[in-house]
Design an enzyme around this catalytic site. Structure first.
Site, PDB file in Angstrom:
ATOM      1  N   HIS A 117      23.993  33.826  70.765  1.00 49.97           N
ATOM      2  CA  HIS A 117      24.762  35.056  70.614  1.00 49.97           C
ATOM      3  C   HIS A 117      24.772  35.768  71.963  1.00 49.97           C
ATOM      4  CE1 HIS A 117      25.635  39.184  69.281  1.00 49.97           C
ATOM      5  NE2 HIS A 117      26.062  38.692  68.131  1.00 49.97           N
ATOM      6  N   ASP A 193      15.339  34.805  69.241  1.00 41.32           N
ATOM      7  CA  ASP A 193      16.287  35.694  68.572  1.00 41.32           C
ATOM      8  C   ASP A 193      16.328  35.300  67.096  1.00 41.32           C
ATOM      9  OD1 ASP A 193      18.469  37.008  67.519  1.00 41.32           O
ATOM     10  OD2 ASP A 193      19.949  36.061  68.828  1.00 41.32           O
ATOM     11  N   GLN A 196      19.629  36.125  62.830  1.00 49.05           N
ATOM     12  CA  GLN A 196      20.266  35.420  61.713  1.00 49.05           C
ATOM     13  C   GLN A 196      19.263  34.805  60.752  1.00 49.05           C
ATOM     14  OE1 GLN A 196      23.441  35.039  60.558  1.00 49.05           O
ATOM     15  NE2 GLN A 196      24.016  36.599  62.031  1.00 49.05           N
ATOM     16  N   LYS A 219      20.486  43.322  58.969  1.00 50.51           N
ATOM     17  CA  LYS A 219      20.599  41.959  58.447  1.00 50.51           C
ATOM     18  C   LYS A 219      19.753  41.764  57.188  1.00 50.51           C
ATOM     19  CE  LYS A 219      22.709  40.532  62.344  1.00 50.51           C
ATOM     20  NZ  LYS A 219      24.104  40.061  62.429  1.00 50.51           N
ATOM     21  N   CYS A 356      30.844  36.941  68.666  1.00 44.24           N
ATOM     22  CA  CYS A 356      30.014  37.277  69.831  1.00 44.24           C
ATOM     23  C   CYS A 356      29.314  36.030  70.361  1.00 44.24           C
ATOM     24  CB  CYS A 356      28.975  38.355  69.484  1.00 44.24           C
ATOM     25  SG  CYS A 356      29.688  39.894  68.916  1.00 44.24           S
TER      26      CYS A 356
END
Length: 400
Positions: A117, A193, A196, A219, A356
């Site tokens: 991302h 990261d 997600q 999220k 993104c």
């Protein structure tokens, strides 16, 4: 077994839009009623700052805020002082990149991938340009990171390995544990990261042995405006603050200042108090249902959709082989924005664009894709409506 009817009753948006078919939770999940109530209670009946006042309301606010830190720490198996509140995943990663500038030197190498991302790509490319670092991209194999290809870019100059846990475009889960073991052999730090993955995969930072991790509240059926940065003890000690101001400082002198201990060293100014309280409540909801139960429900629905669509003429699914909660697809000859607009007319919400993540789009040889992401409040009925709406979109445009 997830009782979707009972779950939906806990999300106020369905009271106003009972026929909503929401498939954009990968961007921002809907907000649970307990989150809204906890935040509203704080703002309505308290609203004071934390760590500053000695009166009872300020003490109560501080307790709520620090208790939230404890809930979040337990969720990822961290210590409370390893949890830093930020405003988003993007904020967390930018802060981290800024702090890392103090321990990187020209010629040091950063390993990253084309699947990142932009939030986990641009901060590192920026400091690489500023400090004259070497950026090594992991060669992809069928669009995936493999351990042999990761090994091929590791060198004695590798200082940082920056990667995602789950791709926001294809849902692929990175083999992070194996990557960490290899990176540690070279003395490299590993930054993950988890924006997600955090809702779908049980995240244990002790088991993963990573050095830093970032994710966001929105999220997790929680509020926007709050992010989490996890730092292990070593990085917390050696990295300087990225932002300066009130609260994070210990002593201020004309010839220099000193900082508070972690995590406050990295939390400048008034923090996202209501949002932190709301995020903790969202995690309580997830814990009550069980993250494994949620993920099983999502995978069952995702596989149901894939089975119905994978052999349909004119529909290309880019990630049907991956066990994820995301379906990335395009309808041949139809721009993804047109597809999303047509689905919206039927009450179906999906994401369309480059997500993104322009590098992954280029790898897929697409300008954009449509992404349907499945969550706890989706049902078989939702999926049937999504499937039929996709077919009708194809049929409508091909008939013109």
């Amino acid at each position: 077994m997830i009782d979707v009817k009972r779950i939906r009753e806990q999300f106020p948006i369905y009271k106003k839009y009972p026929n909503l078919r929401f498939f954009d939770s990968g961007a921002s999940a809907l907000v649970h009623e307990n989150v809204i109530k906890k935040m509203s209670d704080y703002m309505s009946y308290n609203g004071t700052n934390v760590h500053r006042g000695v009166y009872s309301l300020a003490y109560e606010a501080t307790n709520l805020y620090e208790n939230a830190r404890g809930v979040i720490a337990k969720f990822i198996n961290a210590k409370e002082n390893q949890i830093i509140f930020t405003k988003s995943t993007t904020h967390s990663l930018n802060m981290l990149a800024t702090s890392f500038k103090s321990i990187l030197e020209p010629g040091d190498e950063i390993i990253i991938s084309e699947l990142e991302h932009h939030s986990n790509l641009l901060p590192w490319l920026n400091i690489a340009d500023e400090l004259k670092l070497v950026v090594r991209f992991i060669p992809l194999e069928n669009g995936l990171i493999t351990i042999p290809n990761f090994k091929s870019v590791l060198t004695t100059k590798t200082k940082l390995v920056v990667t995602h846990h789950m791709s926001n475009v294809i849902g692929y889960v990175t083999p992070i544990k194996e990557m960490v073991k290899l990176a540690k052999l070279y003395g490299a730090y590993v930054i993950l990261d988890a924006a997600q993955s955090i809702l779908h995969i049980k995240t244990d930072i002790q088991d993963l042995n990573i050095d830093a991790l970032a994710f966001s509240g929105h999220k997790l059926y929680g509020p926007n405006g709050v992010g989490i940065l996890y730092l292990n003890d070593h990085l917390s000690e050696i990295l300087p603050p990225a932002e300066f101001g009130g609260e994070m400082v210990d002593t201020v002198n004309l010839d220099g200042s000193t900082w508070k201990t972690v995590p406050y060293k990295f939390e400048s100014g008034t923090p996202p108090i209501a949002e932190a309280i709301g995020l903790a409540e969202a995690i309580n909801f997830i814990n009550d249902v069980g993250i494994d139960n949620i993920h099983e429900h999502e995978l069952n629905l995702r596989n149901y959709c894939i089975k119905a669509l994978e052999n349909e003429k004119g529909i290309t699914i880019f990630n049907k082989a991956h066990d994820s909660t995301i379906i990335s697809f395009n309808i041949d000859g139809i721009h993804p924005h047109d597809t999303a607009s047509f689905l919206d007319q039927q009450g179906v919400c999906v994401r369309a664009g480059h997500h993104c993540n322009q590098l992954t789009m280029r790898y897929l040889k697409q300008d954009a894709t449509v992404r349907a992401s499945i969550a706890i409040y989706n049902s078989i009925e939702d999926c049937d409506i999504l499937i039929n709406a996709i077919k009708e979109t194809r049929d409508f445009f091909t008939s013109l």
